[in-house]
Design an enzyme around this catalytic site. Structure first.
Site, short mmCIF file in Angstrom:
data_model
loop_
_atom_site.label_atom_id
_atom_site.label_comp_id
_atom_site.label_asym_id
_atom_site.label_seq_id
_atom_site.Cartn_x
_atom_site.Cartn_y
_atom_site.Cartn_z
N LYS A 201 0.83 -1.22 0.00
CA LYS A 201 0.00 0.00 0.00
C LYS A 201 0.87 1.27 0.00
CE LYS A 201 -2.89 3.15 0.46
NZ LYS A 201 -4.23 3.52 0.18
N CYS A 255 -3.20 11.22 1.85
CA CYS A 255 -2.58 9.93 1.49
C CYS A 255 -1.22 10.12 0.86
CB CYS A 255 -3.50 9.19 0.55
SG CYS A 255 -5.20 9.15 1.11
N1 SAJ Z 1 -1.88 15.55 -8.51
C1 SAJ Z 1 -1.12 16.33 -9.37
N2 SAJ Z 1 -0.87 15.86 -10.63
C2 SAJ Z 1 -1.36 14.65 -11.07
C3 SAJ Z 1 -2.12 13.87 -10.19
C4 SAJ Z 1 -2.37 14.34 -8.92
O1 SAJ Z 1 -0.65 17.42 -9.02
O2 SAJ Z 1 -1.11 14.31 -12.24
C5 SAJ Z 1 -2.16 16.02 -7.13
C6 SAJ Z 1 -3.66 16.22 -6.83
O3 SAJ Z 1 -4.10 17.46 -7.26
C7 SAJ Z 1 -3.69 16.04 -5.33
C8 SAJ Z 1 -2.59 15.01 -5.06
O4 SAJ Z 1 -1.76 15.01 -6.21
O5 SAJ Z 1 -3.34 17.25 -4.66
C9 SAJ Z 1 -3.09 13.59 -4.81
O6 SAJ Z 1 -4.21 13.31 -5.62
P1 SAJ Z 1 -4.47 11.90 -6.35
O7 SAJ Z 1 -5.71 12.04 -7.12
O8 SAJ Z 1 -3.27 11.46 -7.07
O9 SAJ Z 1 -4.59 10.85 -5.14
P2 SAJ Z 1 -5.43 10.81 -3.77
O10 SAJ Z 1 -4.51 11.26 -2.67
O11 SAJ Z 1 -6.72 11.50 -3.88
O12 SAJ Z 1 -5.69 9.22 -3.64
C10 SAJ Z 1 -4.58 8.34 -3.59
C11 SAJ Z 1 -4.78 7.17 -4.58
N3 SAJ Z 1 -3.54 6.43 -4.73
C12 SAJ Z 1 -3.01 6.13 -5.95
O13 SAJ Z 1 -3.53 6.48 -6.98
C13 SAJ Z 1 -1.78 5.30 -5.96
C14 SAJ Z 1 -5.91 6.26 -4.09
O14 SAJ Z 1 -6.03 5.12 -4.93
C15 SAJ Z 1 -5.63 5.81 -2.65
O15 SAJ Z 1 -6.66 4.97 -2.14
C16 SAJ Z 1 -5.55 7.07 -1.80
O16 SAJ Z 1 -4.43 7.86 -2.25
C17 SAJ Z 1 -5.36 6.65 -0.34
O17 SAJ Z 1 -6.33 6.79 0.44
O18 SAJ Z 1 -4.31 6.11 0.01
#
Ligand code: SAJ
Length: 407
Positions: A201, A255
Site C-alpha cells: 500500500k 494519502c
Molecule cells: N496531482 C497532481 N498531478 C497529477 C495527479 C495528482 O498534481 O497528475 C495532485 C492532486 O491534485 C492532489 C494530489 O496530487 O493534490 C493527490 O491526488 P491523487 O488524485 O493522485 O490521489 P489521492 O490522494 O486523492 O488518492 C490516492 C490514490 N492512490 C493512488 O492512486 C496510488 C488512491 O487510490 C488511494 O486509495 C488514496 O491515495 C489513499 O487513500 O491512500
C-alpha cells in the site's frame, strides 16, 4: 456482524458498501456530531454516488453509534498521519481503536486494519496491545491488514471495481476476510502476508508521489528556460511507454502527501528518490507564489490584496482540504497582508470552515484583479468565462482564456 470503526472518508463508504450488499454492519465513530448526522439520514461528505449508497445501506439495516460493539469482525479505518519530527507513521489513532476493541471483543474475533500503515506496524504496535489483553494471536484472535485503495472523487466506483490486497498470518483467516470483501468487490482480491500488504500500500502511493514530482520538476525546468511544459508532456506521452503526469500547485490530501514519509522515516539513507520527490512536491506552493509575484511585476500590479485564490480543496471535485496546497499559499499570503485577508472561492468548501475568506463567486470576482487557479472542480471549469478581463495564473492547465499564464 461487522463493526466498522472510524466513519471518515474511507470507513464510511466501506461500511455503507458492505451494508448495501447484505452484510450486517454497525459503524462506530467517537465523533458524536458525525454519528448524529448519519443517524439523521445525512451523509457527511460529497462523493459521486454516496447518497444512493447511503439509502441502500439504510435499507440494508446499517446502524451508527459512538459505542464499540461485540461482533465477529472489526474493521479499523482511522487516520494514520506521520510524525513531523521522526517522519515515521503515527499510530496513535490505530492503537486507541485497537485498545477500545480489546475492551469489548470476545475470543474468535478478527481485527482488520484498513488504515494505511508502514511495513511492520502491526507487529510492532498492534500485536503487543492484543497480547497485553490476554489474547493469543492465531488461537483466540486474528489480525488482518486490508488496505483501502479508493480514490476520492470516484470512491463508490473504485470500491466496487478495484483489485484489493488482504494480508493475514493464516490463509484460512485471509480467505474468510476475502469472502467478506468479495460480497461487493468485483476486482481480484489477493491474499498475502501482513507485512507484504503493509508495504504494498505504501509503495503504491509513493509511486504516484514520485511520478507527480517528475511532472512538477519538469514544470520548474521548463519555466527556467521558457519552454511549454504542457506541450512537451503531451508530445512525450505519445511515446508508447511514456506516461508523464500533470504538474500542479503541489500534492495534497491525507494519502500521497503522507505515506511516502513512512518509507523515509523507516529507511533513512535508502529512500532517496522518495525523499527527493516529497521535497519537490512540497516546494510547489512556494513556486506558485514566486510565479504569482513574477506575473504581478510583469503586469504592473502591486496590491496583493487584489489577488484571489480559486479553489481550496486538495484536488478537483472533492470537499476535502487536508494538506491542500492552497492552504499553504493562503497562509503565506495572509502573513504579508496584515489583516487584509486573501479572498478565496471554492464551491465545495463550507464558508464557516474558513470564515471571512471564502466568498460567493460574484463577490470574489468583484474584489480581485488577479486569479490564481488552484483546483479544477467541474463548477470552476464551467464558470471560467467569468474570469475574462482578469489576470489568470492557471496552475492546473484548465483555462483556455487568451493571455492565461501557466506554471
Ligand atoms: N496531482 C497532481 N498531478 C497529477 C495527479 C495528482 O498534481 O497528475 C495532485 C492532486 O491534485 C492532489 C494530489 O496530487 O493534490 C493527490 O491526488 P491523487 O488524485 O493522485 O490521489 P489521492 O490522494 O486523492 O488518492 C490516492 C490514490 N492512490 C493512488 O492512486 C496510488 C488512491 O487510490 C488511494 O486509495 C488514496 O491515495 C489513499 O487513500 O491512500
Amino acid at each position: 456482524m461487522i463493526n466498522v470503526i472510524g466513519l471518515g472518508y474511507i470507513g464510511l463508504p466501506t461500511a455503507l458498501m458492505m451494508a448495501a450488499h447484505g452484510v450486517e454492519v454497525i459503524g462506530t465513530d467517537y465523533n458524536k456530531e458525525l454519528v448524529n448526522t448519519l443517524n439523521a439520514g445525512k451523509t457527511t461528505f460529497k462523493e459521486e454516488g454516496m447518497d444512493r449508497l447511503f439509502d441502500q445501506a439504510v435499507d440494508g439495516g446499517i446502524k451508527f453509534s459512538t459505542e464499540y460493539q461485540v461482533t465477529d469482525i472489526y474493521i479499523i479505518s482511522v487516520p494514520t498521519p506521520y510524525d513531523e519530527f521522526s517522519k515515521k507513521v503515527d499510530t496513535k489513532y490505530v492503537k486507541a481503536a485497537v485498545k477500545s476493541v480489546m475492551e469489548v471483543c470476545t475470543k474468535g474475533a478478527i481485527v482488520v486494519i484498513e488504515s494505511t500503515i508502514a511495513p511492520g506496524t502491526i507487529d510492532k504496535h498492534v500485536r503487543p496491545i492484543v497480547e497485553a489483553n490476554g489474547f493469543t494471536i492465531g488461537e483466540d484472535l486474528n489480525l488482518v491488514h486490508a488496505p483501502e485503495r479508493i480514490i476520492p472523487g470516484n470512491m463508490v466506483y473504485e470500491l466496487l471495481n478495484n483489485n484489493r490486497t488482504i494480508g493475514a498470518d493464516d490463509i484460512v483467516i485471509g480467505e474468510k476476510i476475502k469472502e467478506l470483501y468479495g460480497s461487493f468487490c468485483q476486482g481480484e482480491i489477493v491474499v498475502t502476508d501482513i507485512r507484504t500488504a503493509e508495504m504494498t500500500k505504501v509503495v503504491e502511493n509513493t509511486f504516484r508521489d514520485i511520478n507527480i514530482a517528475y511532472a512538477n520538476e519538469l514544470a520548474k525546468i521548463c519555466r527556467s528556460d521558457d519552454m511549454d511544459v504542457y506541450e512537451i508532456i503531451k508530445i512525450a506521452n505519445m511515446h508508447p511507454r511514456v506516461n508523464i503526469l500533470t504538474p500542479g500547485p503541489g500534492v495534497g490530501g491525507h494519502c500521497i502527501s503522507v505515506d511516502p514519509w513512512f518509507l523515509v522515516g523507516d529507511y533513512p539513507g535508502l529512500a532517496n528518490i522518495v525523499l527527493a520527490a516529497r521535497k519537490i512536491n512540497d516546494s510547489m506552493p512556494e513556486f506558485v507564489l514566486e510565479r504569482m509575484h513574477e506575473i504581478m511585476k510583469d503586469t504592473g500590479m502591486t496590491d496583493v490584496s487584489r489577488v484571489g485564490l480559486y479553489g481550496l480543496a486538495y484536488k478537483e471535485n472533492v470537499d476535502d482540504m487536508r494538506e491542500s496546497p492552497t492552504l499553504q499559499i493562503l497562509n503565506s499570503m495572509d502573513k504579508h497582508l496584515s489583516g487584509n485577508l486573501v479572498k478565496v472561492y471554492d464551491p465545495y468548501i463550507k464558508k464557516d470552515v474558513v470564515p471571512n475568506q471564502l466568498h460567493d463567486l460574484d463577490d470574489f470576482l468583484n474584489s480581485i484583479d488577479f486569479v490564481v487557479l488552484l483546483v479544477g472542480h467541474n463548477e470552476i471549469k464551467e464558470s471560467m468565462y467569468k474570469l475574462k478581463g482578469k489576470v489568470v495564473l492557471d496552475t492546473r492547465h484548465i483555462c483556455e482564456l487568451e493571455g492565461t499564464y501557466g506554471l
